[in-house]
Each structure stands twice: as C-alpha cells, then as structure tokens.
Design an enzyme around this catalytic site. Structure first.
Site, PDB file in Angstrom:
ATOM      1  N   THR A  12     -11.300 -14.231   7.492  1.00 11.90           N
ATOM      2  CA  THR A  12     -12.002 -13.253   8.332  1.00 11.90           C
ATOM      3  C   THR A  12     -13.418 -13.675   8.699  1.00 11.90           C
ATOM      4  OG1 THR A  12     -12.635 -12.059   6.336  1.00 11.90           O
ATOM      5  CG2 THR A  12     -10.668 -11.285   7.486  1.00 11.90           C
ATOM      6  N   LEU A  14     -17.441 -14.506   8.300  1.00 13.67           N
ATOM      7  CA  LEU A  14     -18.505 -13.828   7.546  1.00 13.67           C
ATOM      8  C   LEU A  14     -18.648 -12.375   7.994  1.00 13.67           C
ATOM      9  CD1 LEU A  14     -21.277 -16.577   7.269  1.00 13.67           C
ATOM     10  CD2 LEU A  14     -19.623 -15.860   5.551  1.00 13.67           C
ATOM     11  N   HIS A  15     -17.632 -11.562   7.720  1.00 16.30           N
ATOM     12  CA  HIS A  15     -17.743 -10.128   7.986  1.00 16.30           C
ATOM     13  C   HIS A  15     -18.429  -9.470   6.790  1.00 16.30           C
ATOM     14  CE1 HIS A  15     -14.520  -8.493   5.366  1.00 16.30           C
ATOM     15  NE2 HIS A  15     -14.010  -9.696   5.517  1.00 16.30           N
ATOM     16  N   LEU A  16     -18.441  -8.169   6.718  1.00 15.76           N
ATOM     17  CA  LEU A  16     -19.286  -7.449   5.761  1.00 15.76           C
ATOM     18  C   LEU A  16     -19.088  -7.842   4.295  1.00 15.76           C
ATOM     19  CD1 LEU A  16     -21.524  -5.427   5.485  1.00 15.76           C
ATOM     20  CD2 LEU A  16     -19.832  -3.613   5.388  1.00 15.76           C
ATOM     21  N   GLU A  87     -12.449 -13.823  -1.093  1.00 11.49           N
ATOM     22  CA  GLU A  87     -11.237 -13.383  -0.390  1.00 11.49           C
ATOM     23  C   GLU A  87     -10.062 -14.270  -0.731  1.00 11.49           C
ATOM     24  OE1 GLU A  87     -12.095 -13.011   3.801  1.00 11.49           O
ATOM     25  OE2 GLU A  87     -12.732 -10.976   3.440  1.00 11.49           O
TER      26      GLU A  87
END
Length: 87
Positions: A12, A14-16, A87
């Site tokens: 994903t 560098l999302h939250l 992740e």
C-alpha cells in the site's frame, strides 16, 4: 551525512499506518532523518510530511540521515522499510 536508496515494498505504499511506523522509529534517533522522492525532501519524523510525499508501492526513495547517530538511524530505517513497515 549518509544517503541510501531503498524501494518501498509494502503493497500500500506509505499510507497512514506505515507512515506512522516510519515516524515512530525515526523519532527514536537524534539525527535528522528525511527522504527524497520525486524532487521533494520530506521529514521522516512527521506523519503529515511522509503522507504528503505520496509514495506508492514500488517507488524508490533516497533516505538521508544526518547527525550523531546517523549510521544507526540509517540501518534501522532500511531494516523496517525492507521488512514492509509492519504490513
């Protein structure tokens, strides 16, 4: 100052959540920790700065660590990024 290129591997980008993991680890060090992506330098100790960089999976960033513990900071940042940022 030490610099190193690294590819973002988590699916994903560098999302939250991964941005939070990156910032939390970066704040453990006294050195200034930043990264360059797409011509912009972002502060790795600021979640908003990391999110604002819009780094996606597969993108390559250049980590920049500068300060008294720069070598240890670089080693740890590379380790968590290569491990997928939780992740």
């Amino acid at each position: 100052m030490v610099k190193q290129k690294v590819k973002i591997k988590n699916p994903t980008g560098l999302h939250l959540r991964p941005a939070g993991v990156l910032c939390k680890e970066a704040m453990q060090f006294k050195s200034k920790i930043a990264f360059e992506f797409d011509g912009t330098v972002s502060n790795a100790k600021s979640v908003l700065s990391v999110l604002g960089a819009c780094v996606k999976s597969g993108n390559e960033i250049q980590l920049i660590c500068e300060g008294e513990d720069e070598e240890a900071a670089m080693e740890r940042m590379l380790e968590i990024i290569n491990d997928g940022l939780g992740e």
